[in-house]
Design a protein around this motif. Sequence first.
Motif, PDB file in Angstrom:
ATOM      1  N   LEU A   2      17.463 -24.744  64.069  1.00  0.00           N
ATOM      2  CA  LEU A   2      18.896 -24.513  64.231  1.00  0.00           C
ATOM      3  C   LEU A   2      19.124 -23.006  64.147  1.00  0.00           C
ATOM      4  O   LEU A   2      18.883 -22.392  63.101  1.00  0.00           O
ATOM      5  CB  LEU A   2      19.675 -25.254  63.144  1.00  0.00           C
ATOM      6  N   ALA A  26      23.337 -19.495  63.666  1.00  0.00           N
ATOM      7  CA  ALA A  26      24.405 -19.932  62.763  1.00  0.00           C
ATOM      8  C   ALA A  26      24.285 -19.165  61.456  1.00  0.00           C
ATOM      9  O   ALA A  26      23.291 -18.475  61.197  1.00  0.00           O
ATOM     10  CB  ALA A  26      24.296 -21.434  62.503  1.00  0.00           C
ATOM     11  N   LEU A  72      21.242 -31.732  55.666  1.00  0.00           N
ATOM     12  CA  LEU A  72      22.038 -30.610  56.154  1.00  0.00           C
ATOM     13  C   LEU A  72      23.316 -31.106  56.796  1.00  0.00           C
ATOM     14  O   LEU A  72      23.343 -32.167  57.421  1.00  0.00           O
ATOM     15  CB  LEU A  72      21.256 -29.803  57.193  1.00  0.00           C
ATOM     16  N   LEU A  93      23.432 -22.851  67.660  1.00  0.00           N
ATOM     17  CA  LEU A  93      24.623 -23.245  66.906  1.00  0.00           C
ATOM     18  C   LEU A  93      25.541 -22.051  66.669  1.00  0.00           C
ATOM     19  O   LEU A  93      26.119 -21.872  65.595  1.00  0.00           O
ATOM     20  CB  LEU A  93      24.225 -23.888  65.574  1.00  0.00           C
ATOM     21  N   ILE A 146      28.628 -29.996  69.584  1.00  0.00           N
ATOM     22  CA  ILE A 146      27.467 -29.850  68.711  1.00  0.00           C
ATOM     23  C   ILE A 146      26.425 -30.909  69.049  1.00  0.00           C
ATOM     24  O   ILE A 146      25.220 -30.638  69.113  1.00  0.00           O
ATOM     25  CB  ILE A 146      27.873 -29.957  67.228  1.00  0.00           C
ATOM     26  N   ASP A 170      31.451 -27.100  62.477  1.00  0.00           N
ATOM     27  CA  ASP A 170      31.732 -26.408  63.738  1.00  0.00           C
ATOM     28  C   ASP A 170      32.687 -25.240  63.491  1.00  0.00           C
ATOM     29  O   ASP A 170      33.140 -25.019  62.354  1.00  0.00           O
ATOM     30  CB  ASP A 170      32.272 -27.401  64.774  1.00  0.00           C
ATOM     31  N   VAL A 177      26.308 -29.532  59.416  1.00  0.00           N
ATOM     32  CA  VAL A 177      26.716 -28.438  60.305  1.00  0.00           C
ATOM     33  C   VAL A 177      28.225 -28.513  60.488  1.00  0.00           C
ATOM     34  O   VAL A 177      28.752 -29.542  60.952  1.00  0.00           O
ATOM     35  CB  VAL A 177      26.015 -28.543  61.670  1.00  0.00           C
ATOM     36  N   THR A 222      25.268 -34.046  61.008  1.00  0.00           N
ATOM     37  CA  THR A 222      24.673 -34.273  59.689  1.00  0.00           C
ATOM     38  C   THR A 222      23.237 -34.739  59.878  1.00  0.00           C
ATOM     39  O   THR A 222      22.976 -35.657  60.658  1.00  0.00           O
ATOM     40  CB  THR A 222      25.460 -35.328  58.890  1.00  0.00           C
ATOM     41  N   ALA A 282      23.972 -19.822  57.423  1.00  0.00           N
ATOM     42  CA  ALA A 282      23.570 -20.907  56.525  1.00  0.00           C
ATOM     43  C   ALA A 282      23.856 -20.501  55.090  1.00  0.00           C
ATOM     44  O   ALA A 282      23.712 -19.329  54.720  1.00  0.00           O
ATOM     45  CB  ALA A 282      22.085 -21.224  56.697  1.00  0.00           C
ATOM     46  N   CYS A 294      28.728 -21.723  64.258  1.00  0.00           N
ATOM     47  CA  CYS A 294      28.698 -22.804  63.265  1.00  0.00           C
ATOM     48  C   CYS A 294      28.170 -22.305  61.916  1.00  0.00           C
ATOM     49  O   CYS A 294      27.614 -21.203  61.817  1.00  0.00           O
ATOM     50  CB  CYS A 294      27.814 -23.951  63.747  1.00  0.00           C
ATOM     51  N   ARG A 295      28.332 -23.130  60.924  1.00  0.00           N
ATOM     52  CA  ARG A 295      27.784 -22.870  59.601  1.00  0.00           C
ATOM     53  C   ARG A 295      26.982 -24.081  59.147  1.00  0.00           C
ATOM     54  O   ARG A 295      27.378 -25.224  59.401  1.00  0.00           O
ATOM     55  CB  ARG A 295      28.896 -22.578  58.589  1.00  0.00           C
ATOM     56  N   ILE A 296      25.863 -23.827  58.463  1.00  0.00           N
ATOM     57  CA  ILE A 296      24.980 -24.894  57.989  1.00  0.00           C
ATOM     58  C   ILE A 296      25.011 -24.896  56.462  1.00  0.00           C
ATOM     59  O   ILE A 296      24.798 -23.853  55.832  1.00  0.00           O
ATOM     60  CB  ILE A 296      23.536 -24.685  58.482  1.00  0.00           C
TER      61      ILE A 296
END
Length: 377
Positions: free
Chosen positions: A5, A8, A344, A38, A369, A348, A346, A356, A10, A41-43
Amino acid sequence: MHLTLENAEALLPGGLQPTSVSIENGLIVMGKGRSVDLTGCRIFPGIVDLHGDGFERHLAPRRGAMMDMSEGLFAVDAELAANGITTAVLAQFWSYEGGMRRPEFAQKLVNALLQVGDDLLTDMPLQLRLETHLIDEYPDAEALIDRAGIKYVVFNDHLPHDALEKGKRPPRLTGQALKSRRSPEAHWALLQELHNRGPEVPKALAALAARLRDKGVQLGSHDDATPEERSAFREMGARIAEFPETREAAEAAQSAGDPIVLGAPNVMRGGSHAGNVAAAELIKDGLCDAIVSDYHYPSVRRAAVQLADTLGLEAAWRLVSERPAEILGLTDRGRIEPGLRADLVVLDPKGRVGATFSAGQLAFARGAIAARIMGTG
């Protein structure tokens, strides 16, 4: 599945950082797999929900209309994943209250979990919420704990003692009686009998608690109202304090090193629906170790995001991932680190759950996503 991924941010130990996260064989790994962009996005670590009973609406949506529990559990699985929850402790009652709280329902839930548990993507350990005054039912409850391998038991006392002490019919008597398949008169007589056995409870409960501790079961109490109540349960080995009703009870728990569990719906409402102490006030003052769904799964993520404004994102998310995992003794999850389970979530660009992963398996994905993960967008 070996995915990386990328592009992004994290949430790592130390804060939110631009990085890539790789998944292989159910774990977070070093190295590079098929790239998933991604951007925006944030993880986050998957949510570890230490206490929730939102599963009930899927298993028995109406009184007397119980669906196939196996199918209901798959619906629970989907809802949990859609809310970023990768470990969900199902808080099941063993109570006189009837309906989904009756012992027969607990037995059927255990049977269903044993039947389909390996096919569920979300990890769903059971918690048994045992009514303290059901002394004669302790052996049956303990047998269920052994059969199901339950490792977390919480002691409840929901009896309306004030009304019963005065000989008054308590509120909601008729509704409880109907759910219990008793007449109101028979249910009231049962409540009075249980109330009158109060002096027997401490000794019997302490003996049960000792047996459970010897089996490695973690113990907690529910709705402690006073420091004295918290102390009494602590002496039995019930160290986890779920939903203390007052600041004084929460402070007593913290001073003794007992983990404090608070409800996300209370945070989102700005206070308790029952008039107890506001969770946000306790959290602001550091009197909280875990935030849980209680009766509403979407509230956990929303509460963490809301609390990030005052606590900081890392500290707020720790209350829904790393810290509850630590309380349960689950050292393999709750953080984004190589070698841990690839649990995890994610978010958006709008902060909604976009995907997920539970133990590296894609448990939920939506929209753009999903297309990126599937390699179609």
